[in-house]
Scaffold this active site. Structure first.
Site, short mmCIF file in Angstrom:
data_model
loop_
_atom_site.label_atom_id
_atom_site.label_comp_id
_atom_site.label_asym_id
_atom_site.label_seq_id
_atom_site.Cartn_x
_atom_site.Cartn_y
_atom_site.Cartn_z
N GLU A 133 0.83 -1.21 0.00
CA GLU A 133 0.00 0.00 0.00
C GLU A 133 0.87 1.26 0.00
OE1 GLU A 133 -3.06 -0.21 -0.63
OE2 GLU A 133 -3.23 -2.37 -0.33
N ASP A 201 3.71 -4.20 -6.01
CA ASP A 201 4.33 -5.43 -5.51
C ASP A 201 5.85 -5.31 -5.52
OD1 ASP A 201 2.01 -6.84 -4.97
OD2 ASP A 201 1.94 -7.82 -6.94
#
Length: 483
Positions: A133, A201
Site C-alpha cells: 500500500e 508489488d
C-alpha cells in the site's frame, strides 16, 4: 484505556485565554488550483487526502484504540523509513471490518481492515501488505489514474472523486461506480489497475526486505489469498480492489528469489496486537478464544505470553478485574516497560479504584518513553478518573498540539473541561471533533454558541472568531470535493 476507545465510531488552572488554542487541522494547506496537465501536485494530493480522511472518520468504523494505533503506526514508520520516493507524511489506520481488505489513498493515508490483520500468519505478512500500500502512494497511482481519466473526459474529475470515496467505504460497489465513470471499456481500467498492482508489488517487496522483514512473506500471503479464492464462491474483497492474476503471483515469487529468506523471530507485539484486536472487536470473553487457543498450539514463548494477555484483557472487559490483575501482574513484573501491559493494568487499576497507582506507573513509564501517544492518553484518562482535572487539561493541550488529528485527545479534553465546568473550552474541543469528522457546519455552530459561554471575555471571543473564519474557509475549500 478502553471505555473511550472500544466504540468503533467516527463516531484547568490553564484557561483558554492563557493557553494557545490547538486546532484539529492544518489550515496552511496548499492552494488546490485546477487539474494540472501533468500528475496532481503533492499539495493537491495532501489536501484531498485530508478531505477523504475526515469523511472516513465520519462514516466508517475506524478503530480509535491508542495501543493498536501506536503499533500499526510504528510498524508503518519502520517501512516508510526504508521506502523510496516518499513525498508525504504517512498515517496508518485500522478499520473494523470482517472483509479482508486494505487500501491507500491521497496524502499517505493507509487503512488496514481488522480481518486482514487477523488473517495474516506472521508480522512479515502484515508488513508485506502495508509495504504494498505504501508503494501505491509513493508511485502516485491514484493521481496517475485521475490524470488519465481527466484527459479522457472533462466531466470525469468530480465523479471520480466521489467514486474513490465510495471505494474506500465499499470496495465492490466503489469499483463498479469508478468503472462507470471511465470513458472506454472496463477492461482498460482493470488492465491499468493490474499494472499498478504489479508495480506496487515490486516496490513493496524491496521496501519489505530493506526494513528487515522476510521478503518471501509477500508471495506467501498472495498465495494464501489465491487459495481462499479457489475454494470460495466469492473471492476475498481485497482481490476485487487488488486483482490477482496468476502472472502477478509468479512475478512476485520470482522476484523474491533474488533475496535471502529471513527466519524472523516471532514478534510479541504482533501477537499482542492480534489478541487485543480479536477481543476488543467483539467485547466478549469468548470472542478471541479461538485465536488464544491457536496461540497455545504454536507453543512458542511469544504466543504463550500473548495468550495470557488476551485472557487478562477478556477478564477486564467482563468485569473480572481481580482475576485479570492476577494474570497480568507476572507479565508486567517481567517486562515493566511494556506499553501493552501498562495500558491494560491502567484499566484494571481504574476499575478497582486504584487510580493513584495507575498515575504513578504511567508517570514513570513516560520518563522512559516520553513520546508514547498511548501512555500520554492513558495518563490523561487516569488524571480525570482521579479528579486531577487541571493536570489532565494541561497534558491534553500539549497532546492535541502534537496530535491534532487524534479524536481521542479531543474527546478526553471535552471530558476534562466538562468536569471543571469550563463550558466554552469544552465546546471548543467538541467543535474540533466535528471538524475532524468533516462536519464543518456543525463545528462552526458549536463555536458560535460557545461564544455565549465566555462571559464577555474578549480575548477568548477573538480566538473563537478566528477559528470560525478558518473553518469557514476550509468548508468552502472542500465543498468542491462534495459535489
Amino acid at each position: 484505556m478502553l471505555k473511550k476507545v472500544i466504540a468503533f465510531t467516527l463516531s484547568t488552572s490553564l484557561l483558554l485565554q492563557s493557553t494557545p488554542i490547538v486546532y484539529a487541522d492544518n489550515i496552511n494547506l496548499p492552494d488546490i488550483g485546477t487539474a494540472a496537465a501533468t500528475t496532481l501536485s503533492i499539495g493537491q494530493e495532501m489536501e484531498m487526502g485530508d478531505y477523504y480522511m475526515r469523511m472516513l472518520r465520519n462514516s466508517s468504523p475506524i478503530i480509535n484504540d491508542p495501543v493498536l494505533n501506536q503499533y500499526i503506526n510504528d510498524l508503518g514508520k519502520k517501512l516508510v523509513a526504508k521506502s523510496e520516493s516518499v513525498k508525504t507524511p504517512f498515517h496508518f489506520y485500522i478499520m473494523k471490518s470482517d472483509v479482508l481488505n486494505a487500501f491507500a489513498f491521497f496524502g499517505g493515508n493507509v487503512v488496514i481492515h481488522s480481518k486482514l490483520i487477523l488473517d495474516t500468519d506472521n508480522e512479515s505478512q502484515l508488513a508485506s501488505v502495508m509495504a504494498h500500500e505504501i508503494g501505491h502512494v509513493t508511485q502516485r497511482h491514484l493521481a496517475r489514474a485521475m490524470e488519465n481519466q481527466s484527459r479522457t473526459s472533462p466531466y470525469v474529475w468530480g465523479a471520480t472523486l466521489g467514486s474513490i470515496l465510495l471505494t474506500l467505504a465499499n470496495p465492490e460497489a466503489g469499483m463498479a461506480a469508478m468503472t462507470s465513470t471511465m470513458a472506454g471499456s472496463a477492461q482498460n481500467m482493470i488492465s491499468f489497475t493490474q499494472s499498478n498492482e504489479q508495480e506496487a508489488d515490486r516496490v513493496g517487496l524491496r521496501t519489505l526486505s530493506k526494513a528487515g522483514f522476510d521478503p518471501y512473506a509477500s508471495s506467501e500471503f498472495l498465495q494464501k489469498l489465491a487459495d481462499q479464492s479457489r475454494f470460495s464462491s466469492k473471492p476475498p474483497e481485497i482481490l476485487l480492489t487488488h486483482p490477482l492474476p496468476n502472472s502477478r503471483i509468479t512475478d512476485i515469487r520470482n522476484r523474491s528469489l533474488q533475496y535471502n529468506k529471513k527466519n524472523i523471530t516471532p514478534s510479541l507485539n504482533y501477537y499482542l496486537a492480534k489478541a487485543r484486536l480479536a477481543i476488543l472487536i467483539n467485547n466478549k470473553k469468548n470472542a478471541g478464544q479461538l485465536l488464544i487457543q491457536s496461540y497455545k498450539k504454536l507453543n512458542n514463548e511469544q504466543s504463550n505470553i500473548a495468550a495470557i494477555y488476551g485472557n487478562a484483557l477478556a477478564d477486564n472487559l467482563s468485569g473480572n478485574n481481580q482475576k485479570a490483575k492476577q494474570q497480568l501482574q507476572p507479565l508486567l513484573d517481567s517486562d515493566p516497560n511494556n506499553i501493552w501491559y501498562i495500558d491494560l493494568m491502567t484499566d484494571i487499576d481504574l476499575a478497582l479504584n486504584n487510580s493513584s497507582a495507575a498515575i504513578t506507573r504511567l508517570q514513570a513509564a513516560l520518563k522512559k518513553v516520553p513520546d508514547s501517544s498511548a501512555l500520554q492518553l492513558n495518563l490523561a484518562n487516569a488524571y480525570i478518573k482521579n479528579k486531577n482535572y487541571q493536570q489532565a487539561v494541561s497534558l491534553l493541550h500539549r497532546y492535541t498540539f502534537d496530535h491534532n488529528d487524534d479524536i481521542n485527545g479531543w474527546d478526553l479534553l471535552v471530558t476534562a473541561y466538562g468536569k471543571i465546568r469550563s463550558r466554552a473550552q469544552e465546546m471548543s474541543a467538541q467543535a474540533e471533533i466535528s471538524a475532524l469528522r468533516g462536519n464543518f457546519k456543525q463545528a462552526i455552530t458549536i463555536l458560535q454558541n460557545a461564544k455565549n459561554q465566555t462571559k464577555g471575555n474578549q480575548a477568548m471571543i477573538s480566538k473563537m472568531d478566528a477559528r470560525i473564519n478558518q473553518l469557514q474557509q476550509l468548508q468552502k475549500r472542500y465543498a468542491a470535493y462534495a459535489r
